[in-house]
Write an enzyme that holds these catalytic residues in place. Structure first.
Site, PDB file in Angstrom:
ATOM      1  N   ASP A  34      -2.652 -16.837   5.278  1.00 56.95           N
ATOM      2  CA  ASP A  34      -3.254 -18.141   5.507  1.00 56.95           C
ATOM      3  C   ASP A  34      -2.300 -19.254   5.095  1.00 56.95           C
ATOM      4  O   ASP A  34      -2.212 -20.296   5.750  1.00 56.95           O
ATOM      5  CB  ASP A  34      -4.553 -18.246   4.712  1.00 56.95           C
ATOM      6  N   LEU A  84      -5.871 -35.356   8.284  1.00 56.65           N
ATOM      7  CA  LEU A  84      -5.164 -36.432   7.598  1.00 56.65           C
ATOM      8  C   LEU A  84      -3.683 -36.387   7.936  1.00 56.65           C
ATOM      9  O   LEU A  84      -3.103 -35.315   8.125  1.00 56.65           O
ATOM     10  CB  LEU A  84      -5.321 -36.299   6.074  1.00 56.65           C
ATOM     11  N   LYS A 119      -6.250 -32.376  -3.310  1.00 53.39           N
ATOM     12  CA  LYS A 119      -6.537 -31.833  -1.980  1.00 53.39           C
ATOM     13  C   LYS A 119      -6.717 -30.322  -2.119  1.00 53.39           C
ATOM     14  O   LYS A 119      -5.748 -29.571  -2.203  1.00 53.39           O
ATOM     15  CB  LYS A 119      -5.409 -32.146  -1.002  1.00 53.39           C
ATOM     16  N   GLU A 175     -15.262 -29.350   0.670  1.00 54.37           N
ATOM     17  CA  GLU A 175     -14.512 -28.102   0.803  1.00 54.37           C
ATOM     18  C   GLU A 175     -15.269 -26.947   0.178  1.00 54.37           C
ATOM     19  O   GLU A 175     -15.710 -27.031  -0.979  1.00 54.37           O
ATOM     20  CB  GLU A 175     -13.140 -28.213   0.123  1.00 54.37           C
ATOM     21  N   LYS A 291      -7.226 -42.727  -0.490  1.00 50.68           N
ATOM     22  CA  LYS A 291      -8.034 -43.466   0.485  1.00 50.68           C
ATOM     23  C   LYS A 291      -8.153 -44.914   0.043  1.00 50.68           C
ATOM     24  O   LYS A 291      -8.288 -45.179  -1.162  1.00 50.68           O
ATOM     25  CB  LYS A 291      -9.441 -42.852   0.603  1.00 50.68           C
ATOM     26  N   LYS A 315       1.650 -34.537  -0.084  1.00 59.25           N
ATOM     27  CA  LYS A 315       1.950 -33.134  -0.337  1.00 59.25           C
ATOM     28  C   LYS A 315       2.889 -32.977  -1.525  1.00 59.25           C
ATOM     29  O   LYS A 315       3.672 -33.870  -1.852  1.00 59.25           O
ATOM     30  CB  LYS A 315       2.596 -32.514   0.911  1.00 59.25           C
ATOM     31  N   CYS A 410      20.840 -16.006  31.662  1.00 57.02           N
ATOM     32  CA  CYS A 410      21.244 -15.875  33.068  1.00 57.02           C
ATOM     33  C   CYS A 410      22.746 -15.856  33.268  1.00 57.02           C
ATOM     34  O   CYS A 410      23.214 -15.618  34.387  1.00 57.02           O
ATOM     35  CB  CYS A 410      20.623 -16.998  33.900  1.00 57.02           C
ATOM     36  N   CYS A 431      17.474 -19.750  36.274  1.00 57.78           N
ATOM     37  CA  CYS A 431      17.475 -19.140  34.940  1.00 57.78           C
ATOM     38  C   CYS A 431      16.092 -18.593  34.630  1.00 57.78           C
ATOM     39  O   CYS A 431      15.127 -19.354  34.571  1.00 57.78           O
ATOM     40  CB  CYS A 431      17.878 -20.177  33.890  1.00 57.78           C
TER      41      CYS A 431
END
Length: 674
Positions: A34, A84, A119, A175, A291, A315, A410, A431
């Protein structure tokens, strides 16, 4: 990365992520972890942020989530559940605030308060309460349609079944997650019982919530944290902080690290504190969400694409690792570009196993002095894009990697156009790599989205000579009898494929235009062009006109590079022949804007001078909501010029052409009355 490379990589990502979505959601047989899947999605988002005009309809950012599983009932969200945009540095966060200031026309000394919260790496869910009673729970799905998981959600202790003092209609967004400790214990139990062992807590939470039998979900240690809302019958407050505290008072769990901060610097300090504590948190997180606190500002800012302008996910920074570059392989894309791919000895980076990296182009290989067998240091930038950052064995006495000067598919000569670093095959339609890639692109989810025409089938039919160009797809019915005689093709599957092709007649013209594979024309650019010209025929006529490039360049969002590519495409006779065949067989519907119908629908508006009560972006957004097109230059086709102080040549030209001119105040009245 060049713009062409970005377009190629976005197409690859869209295809790869779509395949993993099918494996995970429809077949329950994921091939990657994941976290690895999330890394692909985040790479796509990072590239789209850098090249917004290349955004594809089938990108994870555009689709928001994954298509709902066929195993669960579907639910249409009252308000879309959006994704987001991402930030990877403090400067990105300051840019986010600066963009909001510009859009809202705020002065530099106007405070912009932000909320900040971890997050959580879980599964997004929406809980709908009516009259204080939980009546529906759904996963995010593709952002518009999710899965009905109401019986399963009722088994989660964190989620209240009844509310006191809540609005009559209340949708709570948050979440569903699994703590690290509970995840470890679950995997121990699963392994002991011979059951499925999950790759990470988020995978465990997703698999547990999406069980057909609620009893199975009840046996899993799921938790919930609220962070937002959807449809409301009455406001929860005037600010984000007030509304979240209202949710907490109603009984919903809210993370204790949620906070309100007077500006970006204070919010970034909170980010640093959360990052420092990340390893000790009871659940997995991959960043911090900011936010704008004022809800009236959020309303004005609205959305761009499938993400809000008033929120961003910051992040955590890249992690690095060392490994061996075992092979360098050359892939040939649908535009003929030769892209080098590095095959690595698999190595873990930030919890994800990385085995492949893009080496970008010939110049990047030369800059790093890369050879097969080199020891290299890699990183996932912003936990997203795997890349080589350093060659640890550059001075060993071994020959340099020899970049091919002929196409590996090719054998045609491979050359670089003047001023470009990309090496491209000159084979064109002869090609096989390009022919197949063009066909696969045409039927992909972001383009014509034809079910049943996967890569294997396209290769099979191309080898038989049934499909050489996109229009041949719409003539496959003549081969029905021959199909029935082939292994794996029964009457049901043949008729399903032909029905899927038939269903694409009269389809979205923007997606057909995108499917043609014109260089630099992504789905957003295709829509911009058709928003202006209405049909592909009209676009072709404009492109072939005496002032074709200038007319195309005047379209909002279309620059000279794109205009020249479209112009060149429609000036090639074989391209025009193929487009004519597609328009005859596929008969795409004229482009329909999502804007509401007003007296300004289809009109062209130009904004010039300094706007004092709103930003230029907000004014253009207003025009588009009225169904009008905001153009960048004045011509005889312009219907209105909105002129602020300092208007110059555009205002003068409008007056010479007798075009209506309005002040900013008059424009505000037009918007209010429309």
């Amino acid at each position: 990365m060049t713009e062409a490379e970005a377009g190629r990589r976005l197409r690859q990502l869209a295809k790869e992520i779509a395949r993993h979505n099918r494996l995970y959601h429809d077949q329950d047989a994921p091939e990657i972890s994941d976290a690895d899947y999330d890394a692909l999605v985040r790479e796509n988002a990072a590239l789209e942020a850098e090249y917004p005009h290349l955004v594809r309809a089938d990108s994870p950012n555009a689709q928001v989530g994954a298509a709902p599983s066929s195993a669960l009932a579907k639910v249409t969200h009252a308000r879309p559940m959006l994704s987001l945009e991402n930030a990877f540095s403090a400067e990105d966060v300051h840019d986010f605030v600066r963009r909001a200031r510009r859009f809202l026309s705020l002065s530099e000394d106007e405070p912009v308060a932000l909320t900040a919260e971890p997050k959580i790496d879980g599964l997004s869910a929406s809980l709908r309460y009516e009259g204080g009673t939980l009546v529906l729970a759904a996963t995010r799905g593709d952002g518009t349609v999710g899965e009905d998981v109401t019986p399963n959600v009722r088994t989660i202790n964190d989620i209240p079944q009844q509310l006191t003092g809540a609005p009559d209609v209340l949708e709570v967004r948050g979440e569903v997650y699994m703590s690290k400790a509970d995840f470890a214990a679950l995997n121990e139990r699963q392994a002991a019982a011979g059951g499925k062992v999950f790759a990470n807590p988020r995978n465990g939470a997703a698999g547990s919530l999406r069980q057909k039998d609620p009893a199975n979900t009840a046996a899993r240690p799921l938790r919930f944290l609220a962070h937002g809302w959807g449809e409301l019958s009455e406001p929860l407050g005037t600010t984000q902080a007030e509304a979240v505290e209202h949710l907490r008072a109603l009984g919903f769990p809210v993370d204790e690290r949620f906070g309100l901060f007077p500006g970006a610097d204070a919010a970034l300090a909170h980010y640093a504190a959360i990052e420092h504590a990340r390893a000790d948190l009871p659940f997995d997180i991959d960043g911090v969400v900011y936010k704008l606190d004022r809800l009236d500002w959020q309303e004005r800012l609205g959305f761009v694409g499938r993400a809000p302008r008033w929120a961003i996910a910051h992040k955590f920074p890249a992690e690095k690792a060392e490994t061996t570059l075992e092979r360098i392989e050359i892939q040939v894309g649908r535009t003929g570009k030769l892209t080098p791919i590095g095959r690595l000895r698999p190595v873990g980076v930030g919890g994800v196993i990385v085995s492949n990296v893009t080496l970008h182009n010939r110049d990047e290989i030369a800059r790093l002095g890369l050879r097969e067998g080199d020891r290299v240091r890699i990183q996932r930038a912003g936990d997203v894009i795997p890349q080589v950052v350093e060659n640890l064995t550059p001075d060993e006495d071994r020959p340099a990697f020899r970049y091919p000067d002929h196409c590996p598919a090719c054998g045609s000569e491979a050359v670089a156009e003047e001023g470009e670093v990309d090496i491209r095959c000159t084979g064109g339609l002869v090609c096989p790599a390009q022919r197949l890639e063009r066909l696969k692109h045409f039927v992909s989810r972001g383009a014509m989205d034809i079910d049943g025409l996967g890569e294997k089938t396209i290769v099979e039919f191309a080898d038989l000579g049934w499909i050489e160009k996109p229009s041949d797809i719409f003539r496959l019915g003549v081969h029905r009898t021959d199909m029935l005689g082939r292994e794996g093709w029964k009457e049901k599957s043949v008729d399903a494929l032909l029905a899927a092709i038939e269903a694409r007649k009269g389809f979205d013209s923007a997606r057909l235009l995108f499917g043609l594979g014109i260089r630099h024309v992504g789905i957003v650019t295709a829509r911009d062009l058709l928003k202006c010209f209405g049909t592909i025929d009209a676009l072709q006529a404009a492109a072939r006109g005496d002032d074709g490039i200038a007319e195309l360049s005047a379209v909002e969002g279309v620059g000279p590079v794109v205009a020249e590519a479209v112009h060149d495409f429609f000036h090639e006779p074989h391209n025009r022949e193929e487009v004519a065949a597609l328009l005859r067989f596929a008969a795409p519907a004229p482009f329909v804007s999502q804007a509401r119908e007003t007296e300004w629908s289809g009109k062209t508006i130009v904004f010039t001078g300094s706007l004092e009560t709103m930003s230029r972006d907000e004014a253009k957004a207003q025009a588009e909501r009225l169904g009008a097109r905001a153009a960048g230059s004045v011509s005889a086709k312009t219907d209105l010029v909105v002129a602020g102080p300092g208007a110059g040549s555009k205002l003068k030209k409008a007056e010479e052409l007798g075009i209506r001119v309005a002040t900013e105040e008059e424009w505000a009245r037009i918007v209010a009355e429309a």
